[in-house]
Write a protein that holds these residues in place. Sequence first.
Motif, PDB file in Angstrom:
ATOM      1  N   THR A 126     -15.631  55.847 -12.032  1.00  0.00           N
ATOM      2  CA  THR A 126     -15.293  54.690 -12.866  1.00  0.00           C
ATOM      3  C   THR A 126     -13.788  54.458 -12.986  1.00  0.00           C
ATOM      4  OG1 THR A 126     -15.325  56.038 -14.883  1.00  0.00           O
ATOM      5  CG2 THR A 126     -17.388  54.941 -14.250  1.00  0.00           C
ATOM      6  N   ILE A 127     -12.961  55.344 -12.438  1.00  0.00           N
ATOM      7  CA  ILE A 127     -11.512  55.202 -12.527  1.00  0.00           C
ATOM      8  C   ILE A 127     -10.893  55.317 -11.137  1.00  0.00           C
ATOM      9  CG2 ILE A 127      -9.372  56.200 -13.405  1.00  0.00           C
ATOM     10  CD1 ILE A 127     -10.863  57.093 -15.871  1.00  0.00           C
ATOM     11  N   ASP A 128     -10.059  54.341 -10.797  1.00  0.00           N
ATOM     12  CA  ASP A 128      -9.294  54.358  -9.551  1.00  0.00           C
ATOM     13  C   ASP A 128      -7.814  54.455  -9.888  1.00  0.00           C
ATOM     14  OD1 ASP A 128     -11.684  54.011  -8.270  1.00  0.00           O
ATOM     15  OD2 ASP A 128     -11.253  51.980  -7.537  1.00  0.00           O
ATOM     16  N   LEU A 129      -7.056  55.135  -9.028  1.00  0.00           N
ATOM     17  CA  LEU A 129      -5.611  55.257  -9.181  1.00  0.00           C
ATOM     18  C   LEU A 129      -4.916  54.656  -7.970  1.00  0.00           C
ATOM     19  CD1 LEU A 129      -5.282  58.937 -10.478  1.00  0.00           C
ATOM     20  CD2 LEU A 129      -5.389  56.829 -11.827  1.00  0.00           C
ATOM     21  N   ASP A 164     -19.808  47.715 -12.720  1.00  0.00           N
ATOM     22  CA  ASP A 164     -19.440  47.504 -11.318  1.00  0.00           C
ATOM     23  C   ASP A 164     -18.722  46.186 -11.087  1.00  0.00           C
ATOM     24  OD1 ASP A 164     -20.607  49.892 -10.708  1.00  0.00           O
ATOM     25  OD2 ASP A 164     -22.464  49.035  -9.921  1.00  0.00           O
ATOM     26  N   ASN A 165     -18.846  45.233 -12.019  1.00  0.00           N
ATOM     27  CA  ASN A 165     -18.260  43.906 -11.834  1.00  0.00           C
ATOM     28  C   ASN A 165     -17.194  43.559 -12.860  1.00  0.00           C
ATOM     29  OD1 ASN A 165     -19.573  42.734  -9.493  1.00  0.00           O
ATOM     30  ND2 ASN A 165     -21.471  42.809 -10.680  1.00  0.00           N
ATOM     31  N   LEU A 166     -16.648  44.576 -13.510  1.00  0.00           N
ATOM     32  CA  LEU A 166     -15.595  44.361 -14.500  1.00  0.00           C
ATOM     33  C   LEU A 166     -14.552  45.462 -14.369  1.00  0.00           C
ATOM     34  CD1 LEU A 166     -14.543  42.820 -17.013  1.00  0.00           C
ATOM     35  CD2 LEU A 166     -15.959  44.353 -18.410  1.00  0.00           C
ATOM     36  N   ALA A 182       2.398  46.617 -17.165  1.00  0.00           N
ATOM     37  CA  ALA A 182       1.421  45.560 -16.908  1.00  0.00           C
ATOM     38  C   ALA A 182       0.042  45.948 -17.417  1.00  0.00           C
ATOM     39  CB  ALA A 182       1.350  45.246 -15.417  1.00  0.00           C
ATOM     40  N   ILE A 183      -0.716  44.924 -17.830  1.00  0.00           N
ATOM     41  CA  ILE A 183      -2.125  45.066 -18.135  1.00  0.00           C
ATOM     42  C   ILE A 183      -2.858  43.964 -17.389  1.00  0.00           C
ATOM     43  CG2 ILE A 183      -1.790  46.124 -20.385  1.00  0.00           C
ATOM     44  CD1 ILE A 183      -2.332  43.402 -21.657  1.00  0.00           C
ATOM     45  N   GLY A 184      -4.117  44.216 -17.017  1.00  0.00           N
ATOM     46  CA  GLY A 184      -4.857  43.203 -16.278  1.00  0.00           C
ATOM     47  C   GLY A 184      -6.349  43.390 -16.413  1.00  0.00           C
ATOM     48  N   ALA A 185      -7.072  42.353 -16.021  1.00  0.00           N
ATOM     49  CA  ALA A 185      -8.531  42.388 -16.053  1.00  0.00           C
ATOM     50  C   ALA A 185      -9.063  41.510 -14.935  1.00  0.00           C
ATOM     51  CB  ALA A 185      -9.064  41.911 -17.397  1.00  0.00           C
ATOM     52  N   GLU A 186     -10.245  41.873 -14.415  1.00  0.00           N
ATOM     53  CA  GLU A 186     -10.911  41.071 -13.388  1.00  0.00           C
ATOM     54  C   GLU A 186     -12.415  41.149 -13.629  1.00  0.00           C
ATOM     55  OE1 GLU A 186     -10.865  40.309  -8.543  1.00  0.00           O
ATOM     56  OE2 GLU A 186      -9.686  41.936  -9.429  1.00  0.00           O
ATOM     57  N   TYR A 187     -13.072  39.989 -13.530  1.00  0.00           N
ATOM     58  CA  TYR A 187     -14.504  39.914 -13.795  1.00  0.00           C
ATOM     59  C   TYR A 187     -15.175  39.117 -12.689  1.00  0.00           C
ATOM     60  CZ  TYR A 187     -18.935  38.515 -15.925  1.00  0.00           C
ATOM     61  OH  TYR A 187     -20.262  38.277 -16.158  1.00  0.00           O
ATOM     62  N   ARG A 188     -16.269  39.666 -12.191  1.00  0.00           N
ATOM     63  CA  ARG A 188     -17.057  38.982 -11.171  1.00  0.00           C
ATOM     64  C   ARG A 188     -18.442  38.692 -11.760  1.00  0.00           C
ATOM     65  NH1 ARG A 188     -19.950  40.672  -6.379  1.00  0.00           N
ATOM     66  NH2 ARG A 188     -20.900  38.785  -5.520  1.00  0.00           N
ATOM     67  N   PRO A 189     -18.767  37.414 -12.073  1.00  0.00           N
ATOM     68  CA  PRO A 189     -20.110  37.082 -12.568  1.00  0.00           C
ATOM     69  C   PRO A 189     -21.169  37.481 -11.540  1.00  0.00           C
ATOM     70  CG  PRO A 189     -18.596  35.242 -12.892  1.00  0.00           C
ATOM     71  CD  PRO A 189     -17.892  36.242 -12.015  1.00  0.00           C
ATOM     72  N   ARG A 227     -21.629  42.338  -2.399  1.00  0.00           N
ATOM     73  CA  ARG A 227     -20.850  43.423  -2.986  1.00  0.00           C
ATOM     74  C   ARG A 227     -20.614  43.214  -4.463  1.00  0.00           C
ATOM     75  NH1 ARG A 227     -16.094  43.017   1.226  1.00  0.00           N
ATOM     76  NH2 ARG A 227     -17.179  43.745   3.078  1.00  0.00           N
ATOM     77  N   THR A 228     -20.435  44.309  -5.162  1.00  0.00           N
ATOM     78  CA  THR A 228     -19.906  44.246  -6.513  1.00  0.00           C
ATOM     79  C   THR A 228     -18.385  44.155  -6.420  1.00  0.00           C
ATOM     80  OG1 THR A 228     -19.643  46.645  -6.731  1.00  0.00           O
ATOM     81  CG2 THR A 228     -21.797  45.700  -7.327  1.00  0.00           C
TER      82      THR A 228
END
Length: 248
Positions: A126-129, A164-166, A182-189, A227-228
Motif C-alpha cells: 500500500t506504500i510506494d517510495l 487500488d484507485n486512490l 508537496a502534497i497530492g492526490a489522485e483518484y480513478r473512478p 488496470r487500477t
Amino acid sequence: MWKPVALCTLLALPAAAQEALPPFELDGNFAYGARQTIDDSDNDIIRFTFGGTWRFDGAQQARAALEAGVRNEDFSSSYPAMFGGELSWTWNTSWGRQSGGGRARWADDRETSGELAYVIERFGNTIDLRGMVGVQGVTNSEELDDRDDGSIFGLAEATWFPTDNLAFWLGLMGDSDGDIGAIGAEYRPSDWPGSFFLEWGHTLVEYRGFEGYNDLYGGVRFVPRSRTLQEHRRAVTDRSFVRYVEVQ
C-alpha cells in the motif's frame, strides 16, 4: 535535500506483483498549472503530454514523450507557446524499478531548460517510495528571477494507496534555489479510462527568493480500463520524473 533521497534508496519494502504488459502502449495526460507569479508574469500553463512505452524481455522498457503547452499569457500574444520532450530507460526489479532519463523544455523569448535525472522506486502493498537525483540548467537564467544557471537537485516522495484507485502522497524537493514541500492526490473512478490528480507544492523556507513560493497542478491522466490506478503507476513511468516545481 539528500537525507530524504537516501531514505528512499535504503528503505526496503515487499515487492508487488506485476501484470503481463503489452510490448508497446501509449499514455497521455492534460494538466493545468497555477504557477507562482514572478516579475509580474502570471506564469500559469496548460499542457498536453503524449507518450509511448516500449518493453523489452520483461525487465527493461523505454519511454518517449512529447509536450505541447501554452501559457495563459500566450492568448494575449505576450509569449509564444512552449514545447518539450522526455526520454527515459527503465530497469524493472523484484522490488520496484530504476530509471534514467532527460527532459528539455523550450520557450522562445524566455529560456530553454534541461534536466538529467536518476529515479529509484520501491513498491509495497500500500506504500510506494520514489527518490530522484539529477542536474538541471537553463540557457538564460537572467530571464528567471533568482534562478541559477545550473544546479543539482533531489526529490523524495512517499505514496499511500488506501484503495487500488486512490493515492495520496507527500514529498520534498530541493535544489540550489531553495526547497519545496508537496502534497497530492489522485483518484480513478471505477471503470473510467482516466484519473483525476491534484498536487500542491509550497516552499518550506524560501524558493527563488520568495518566502511564499507555491505551485498548484491539476489534471486528467489516461488509465486503461483493464488496470487500477496503482497498477498503472507501476506499469508506466509517466509520473516517475515529475517535479513539484519546473526549472522554467
